[in-house]
Design a protein around this motif. Structure first.
Motif, PDB file in Angstrom:
ATOM      1  N   ASP A  85      12.339   8.281  12.801  1.00  0.00           N
ATOM      2  CA  ASP A  85      12.095   9.722  12.881  1.00  0.00           C
ATOM      3  C   ASP A  85      13.377  10.513  12.653  1.00  0.00           C
ATOM      4  OD1 ASP A  85       9.456   9.192  13.481  1.00  0.00           O
ATOM      5  OD2 ASP A  85       9.542   9.925  15.544  1.00  0.00           O
ATOM      6  N   TYR A  86      14.437  10.073  13.312  1.00  0.00           N
ATOM      7  CA  TYR A  86      15.695  10.812  13.267  1.00  0.00           C
ATOM      8  C   TYR A  86      16.312  10.787  11.877  1.00  0.00           C
ATOM      9  CZ  TYR A  86      20.442  12.285  14.356  1.00  0.00           C
ATOM     10  OH  TYR A  86      21.649  12.938  14.372  1.00  0.00           O
ATOM     11  N   VAL A  87      16.404   9.592  11.277  1.00  0.00           N
ATOM     12  CA  VAL A  87      17.086   9.520   9.982  1.00  0.00           C
ATOM     13  C   VAL A  87      16.265  10.192   8.885  1.00  0.00           C
ATOM     14  CG1 VAL A  87      18.365   7.473  10.680  1.00  0.00           C
ATOM     15  CG2 VAL A  87      16.237   7.189   9.386  1.00  0.00           C
ATOM     16  N   LEU A  88      14.933  10.127   8.987  1.00  0.00           N
ATOM     17  CA  LEU A  88      14.094  10.834   8.019  1.00  0.00           C
ATOM     18  C   LEU A  88      14.338  12.341   8.088  1.00  0.00           C
ATOM     19  CD1 LEU A  88      10.759   8.868   8.485  1.00  0.00           C
ATOM     20  CD2 LEU A  88      12.121   8.933   6.389  1.00  0.00           C
ATOM     21  N   SER A  89      14.531  12.850   9.300  1.00  0.00           N
ATOM     22  CA  SER A  89      14.764  14.291   9.449  1.00  0.00           C
ATOM     23  C   SER A  89      16.077  14.711   8.817  1.00  0.00           C
ATOM     24  CB  SER A  89      14.747  14.678  10.931  1.00  0.00           C
ATOM     25  OG  SER A  89      15.923  14.252  11.600  1.00  0.00           O
ATOM     26  N   LEU A  90      17.001  13.770   8.655  1.00  0.00           N
ATOM     27  CA  LEU A  90      18.278  14.056   8.001  1.00  0.00           C
ATOM     28  C   LEU A  90      18.212  13.862   6.493  1.00  0.00           C
ATOM     29  CD1 LEU A  90      20.723  12.250  10.471  1.00  0.00           C
ATOM     30  CD2 LEU A  90      20.077  14.664  10.445  1.00  0.00           C
ATOM     31  N   GLY A  91      17.110  13.295   6.005  1.00  0.00           N
ATOM     32  CA  GLY A  91      16.955  13.076   4.574  1.00  0.00           C
ATOM     33  C   GLY A  91      17.189  11.658   4.111  1.00  0.00           C
ATOM     34  N   TYR A  92      17.446  10.724   5.039  1.00  0.00           N
ATOM     35  CA  TYR A  92      17.628   9.330   4.656  1.00  0.00           C
ATOM     36  C   TYR A  92      16.292   8.679   4.314  1.00  0.00           C
ATOM     37  CZ  TYR A  92      22.404   9.197   6.580  1.00  0.00           C
ATOM     38  OH  TYR A  92      23.736   9.410   6.834  1.00  0.00           O
ATOM     39  N   ALA A  93      16.308   7.758   3.363  1.00  0.00           N
ATOM     40  CA  ALA A  93      15.211   6.808   3.213  1.00  0.00           C
ATOM     41  C   ALA A  93      15.352   5.760   4.317  1.00  0.00           C
ATOM     42  CB  ALA A  93      15.250   6.149   1.846  1.00  0.00           C
ATOM     43  N   TYR A  94      14.247   5.103   4.636  1.00  0.00           N
ATOM     44  CA  TYR A  94      14.249   4.179   5.766  1.00  0.00           C
ATOM     45  C   TYR A  94      13.412   2.949   5.426  1.00  0.00           C
ATOM     46  CZ  TYR A  94      13.030   2.280  10.385  1.00  0.00           C
ATOM     47  OH  TYR A  94      12.821   1.448  11.448  1.00  0.00           O
ATOM     48  N   GLN A 100       0.862  -1.179   0.000  1.00  0.00           N
ATOM     49  CA  GLN A 100       0.000   0.000   0.000  1.00  0.00           C
ATOM     50  C   GLN A 100       0.900   1.230   0.000  1.00  0.00           C
ATOM     51  OE1 GLN A 100      -2.457  -0.267   3.504  1.00  0.00           O
ATOM     52  NE2 GLN A 100      -3.991  -1.551   2.514  1.00  0.00           N
ATOM     53  N   LEU A 101       0.610   2.183  -0.878  1.00  0.00           N
ATOM     54  CA  LEU A 101       1.387   3.405  -0.971  1.00  0.00           C
ATOM     55  C   LEU A 101       0.561   4.581  -0.467  1.00  0.00           C
ATOM     56  CD1 LEU A 101       2.579   1.391  -3.188  1.00  0.00           C
ATOM     57  CD2 LEU A 101       3.518   3.427  -4.261  1.00  0.00           C
ATOM     58  N   ALA A 102       1.220   5.474   0.268  1.00  0.00           N
ATOM     59  CA  ALA A 102       0.519   6.655   0.774  1.00  0.00           C
ATOM     60  C   ALA A 102       1.457   7.851   0.750  1.00  0.00           C
ATOM     61  CB  ALA A 102       0.017   6.415   2.192  1.00  0.00           C
ATOM     62  N   GLN A 103       1.024   8.933   0.118  1.00  0.00           N
ATOM     63  CA  GLN A 103       1.741  10.192   0.209  1.00  0.00           C
ATOM     64  C   GLN A 103       1.336  10.875   1.509  1.00  0.00           C
ATOM     65  OE1 GLN A 103       4.048  11.801  -1.330  1.00  0.00           O
ATOM     66  NE2 GLN A 103       4.331  10.673  -3.240  1.00  0.00           N
ATOM     67  N   LEU A 104       2.312  11.160   2.357  1.00  0.00           N
ATOM     68  CA  LEU A 104       2.034  11.712   3.675  1.00  0.00           C
ATOM     69  C   LEU A 104       2.687  13.082   3.830  1.00  0.00           C
ATOM     70  CD1 LEU A 104       2.652   8.523   5.875  1.00  0.00           C
ATOM     71  CD2 LEU A 104       0.491   9.331   4.887  1.00  0.00           C
ATOM     72  N   ASP A 105       2.013  13.940   4.565  1.00  0.00           N
ATOM     73  CA  ASP A 105       2.585  15.248   4.871  1.00  0.00           C
ATOM     74  C   ASP A 105       3.724  15.131   5.870  1.00  0.00           C
ATOM     75  OD1 ASP A 105       0.788  16.549   3.190  1.00  0.00           O
ATOM     76  OD2 ASP A 105      -0.692  16.809   4.797  1.00  0.00           O
ATOM     77  N   ASP A 106       3.727  14.064   6.661  1.00  0.00           N
ATOM     78  CA  ASP A 106       4.776  13.885   7.656  1.00  0.00           C
ATOM     79  C   ASP A 106       5.003  12.397   7.880  1.00  0.00           C
ATOM     80  OD1 ASP A 106       6.617  14.086   9.661  1.00  0.00           O
ATOM     81  OD2 ASP A 106       5.366  15.260  11.017  1.00  0.00           O
ATOM     82  N   LEU A 107       6.204  11.918   7.541  1.00  0.00           N
ATOM     83  CA  LEU A 107       6.560  10.516   7.694  1.00  0.00           C
ATOM     84  C   LEU A 107       7.014  10.168   9.107  1.00  0.00           C
ATOM     85  CD1 LEU A 107       8.624  10.050   4.390  1.00  0.00           C
ATOM     86  CD2 LEU A 107       6.371   9.068   4.867  1.00  0.00           C
ATOM     87  N   ASN A 127       2.342   2.081  14.513  1.00  0.00           N
ATOM     88  CA  ASN A 127       1.657   1.461  15.639  1.00  0.00           C
ATOM     89  C   ASN A 127       2.476   1.746  16.898  1.00  0.00           C
ATOM     90  OD1 ASN A 127       0.377  -0.076  17.552  1.00  0.00           O
ATOM     91  ND2 ASN A 127       0.604  -2.026  16.487  1.00  0.00           N
ATOM     92  N   PRO A 128       2.061   2.706  17.722  1.00  0.00           N
ATOM     93  CA  PRO A 128       2.842   3.053  18.915  1.00  0.00           C
ATOM     94  C   PRO A 128       3.099   1.872  19.840  1.00  0.00           C
ATOM     95  CG  PRO A 128       1.208   4.749  18.478  1.00  0.00           C
ATOM     96  CD  PRO A 128       0.897   3.616  17.544  1.00  0.00           C
ATOM     97  N   ALA A 129       2.239   0.862  19.821  1.00  0.00           N
ATOM     98  CA  ALA A 129       2.463  -0.307  20.676  1.00  0.00           C
ATOM     99  C   ALA A 129       3.749  -1.029  20.295  1.00  0.00           C
ATOM    100  CB  ALA A 129       1.276  -1.265  20.571  1.00  0.00           C
ATOM    101  N   ASP A 130       4.180  -0.886  19.050  1.00  0.00           N
ATOM    102  CA  ASP A 130       5.414  -1.537  18.609  1.00  0.00           C
ATOM    103  C   ASP A 130       6.641  -0.940  19.282  1.00  0.00           C
ATOM    104  OD1 ASP A 130       3.928  -3.124  16.939  1.00  0.00           O
ATOM    105  OD2 ASP A 130       4.758  -2.363  15.062  1.00  0.00           O
ATOM    106  N   GLY A 171       3.377  12.726  12.598  1.00  0.00           N
ATOM    107  CA  GLY A 171       2.287  12.630  11.639  1.00  0.00           C
ATOM    108  C   GLY A 171       1.672  11.257  11.526  1.00  0.00           C
ATOM    109  N   THR A 172       2.508  10.202  11.615  1.00  0.00           N
ATOM    110  CA  THR A 172       1.991   8.860  11.324  1.00  0.00           C
ATOM    111  C   THR A 172       1.117   8.294  12.437  1.00  0.00           C
ATOM    112  OG1 THR A 172       4.068   7.903  12.135  1.00  0.00           O
ATOM    113  CG2 THR A 172       3.858   8.265   9.747  1.00  0.00           C
ATOM    114  N   VAL A 173       1.296   8.758  13.677  1.00  0.00           N
ATOM    115  CA  VAL A 173       0.388   8.311  14.738  1.00  0.00           C
ATOM    116  C   VAL A 173      -1.035   8.754  14.412  1.00  0.00           C
ATOM    117  CG1 VAL A 173      -0.254   8.624  17.155  1.00  0.00           C
ATOM    118  CG2 VAL A 173       2.132   8.213  16.550  1.00  0.00           C
ATOM    119  N   ALA A 174      -1.174  10.003  13.993  1.00  0.00           N
ATOM    120  CA  ALA A 174      -2.498  10.530  13.674  1.00  0.00           C
ATOM    121  C   ALA A 174      -3.068   9.919  12.403  1.00  0.00           C
ATOM    122  CB  ALA A 174      -2.437  12.054  13.542  1.00  0.00           C
TER     123      ALA A 174
END
Length: 388
Positions: A132-141, A36-43, A55-58, A47-50
């Motif tokens: 969260d951290y690596v995305l903020s630096l521009g890395y794919a994850y 499943q693909l999703a364009q998100l405003d915040d990865l 899954n925060p339980a993870d 953003g992804t919790v909302a």
């Protein structure tokens, strides 16, 4: 004109790649049975919790409340799974294992971070600590659930050790698929691929750099689990610690390898980790055993030796690796784990080892003991950002 184009390309490489929002329409993860693909405003998890894309339980309990929170990283998220026959992962209601998540930020720095989940958690377990951290630096994850999850992970497979063997295979599978997906999406291969993980995820980093160095440029391992057939391993110290605790014998726990200054978290670890960990890993690697956790004697269990040999580490890493471990680790005691692995890998000249005084196995306990424990995830993040 040709010179202008060349200069523009150079600027693009220096500044990172910005991908149009609709660039995903033909994107396919190689080998995936479903995606499943999703364009998100915040990865990030901000953003992804909302939006329901984590899954925060993870990841509950793996980081401390003082860890900085990143946000505002738009891009593409791909959730899916590879073909598999087990059903321990219930995320998305799929009841299907070999689930993965791949996140592709719109502004890309040219790098990719690949991770497997710690413990027996699912694919979102590293979202706060790493993603969260690596995305903020521009890395794919990219992250995998390792092919089976939960306290009954040992029900997957046929032979003793099969479930853990699959952890390594699934990490390799994801690394290959994520590299190809990144190249499709951004139009060029990743210039850097970093394996990063915590605990069982750190074990995966070590195993990958020993067995598939061609897939990575370097690795970062936080308190990776050490498996050696001759020992040490979980079976050589956890039963002794359990018996010592039940007999009110602190000396036996120290003799098992635990730092006596960490005794203030032993009640918690006995209740939450020690017995359960011994039980489920014995079920995976020595299913014929029927005794108590405290009475387990690895030296007398040749079947377990054979199973552990299937997943054992050698120290023969073939790409640079940073290992970080806390001296107060009360699940994988540093003296029986990373101190040993550092000696195993020393001959390679590729291993950097950081011992962190008063670091425990899970940073969530820092909130309970802020004056006695040091969080380790910031060290992990720093090592990902800055090559040794």
């Amino acid at each position: 004109m040709r010179r202008l184009l060349a200069l523009s390309s150079a600027v693009l490489l220096l500044a990172g790649v910005t991908v149009p929002a609709n660039a995903h329409r033909q994107l396919r993860v190689p080998g995936a049975e479903y995606q499943q693909l999703a364009q998100l405003d915040d990865l990030t998890t901000t953003g992804t919790v909302a939006s329901g894309h984590t899954n925060p339980a993870d990841y509950v309990g793996l980081t401390h409340s003082g860890l900085p929170q990143q946000s505002g990283v738009p891009g593409l998220q791909i959730d899916g799974y590879f073909p598999d026959t087990s059903h321990t992962n219930t995320n998305h209601g799929w009841n299907h294992d070999a689930q993965f998540v791949i996140r592709l930020p719109r502004r890309w720095n040219g790098g990719l971070v690949v991770s497997g989940s710690p413990g027996v958690r699912a694919q979102y377990a590293n979202d706060r600590a790493i993603s969260d951290y690596v995305l903020s630096l521009g890395y794919a994850y990219a992250a995998t659930d390792k092919g089976n999850t939960g306290a009954a992970f040992y029900t997957d497979g046929v032979r003793p050790g099969d479930a853990i063997v699959e952890w390594n295979l699934r990490t390799t599978q994801l690394a290959r698929a994520a590299r190809a997906t990144v190249a499709q999406h951004y139009g060029r291969p990743a210039r850097e691929v970093i394996a990063a993980g915590i605990s069982n995820g750190g074990y995966l980093v070590r195993w990958q750099l020993e067995n598939h160095p061609e897939l990575y440029t370097r690795g970062v391992d936080l308190e990776g689990t050490l498996w050696t057939a001759a020992g040490p391993n979980l079976f050589t110290y956890l039963p002794q610690a359990i018996k010592g605790y039940e007999n009110h014998d602190q000396g036996a726990i120290v003799a098992a390898g635990f730092d006596p200054r960490s005794d203030f978290v032993w009640d918690y670890h006995y209740t939450v980790y020690w017995k359960l960990t011994q039980r489920i890993y014995a079920a995976e690697l020595d299913p014929a055993y029927t005794g108590t956790e405290a009475d387990y004697d690895y030296a007398r269990r040749p079947e377990a030796h054979q199973a552990v040999a299937r997943i054992a580490l050698t120290g023969n890493i073939r790409k640079p690796l940073v290992t970080i471990h806390g001296t107060y680790d009360s699940l994988l005691p540093i003296s029986q784990d990373s101190d040993v692995y550092a000696e195993m890998a020393e001959h390679t000249g590729l291993h950097t080892y950081q011992r962190v005084e008063a670091g425990n196995h899970v940073d969530g306990l820092v909130d309970t003991y802020p004056d006695r424990l040091v969080p380790l995830v910031p060290y992990l993040q720093r090592a990902i950002r800055t090559p040794s």
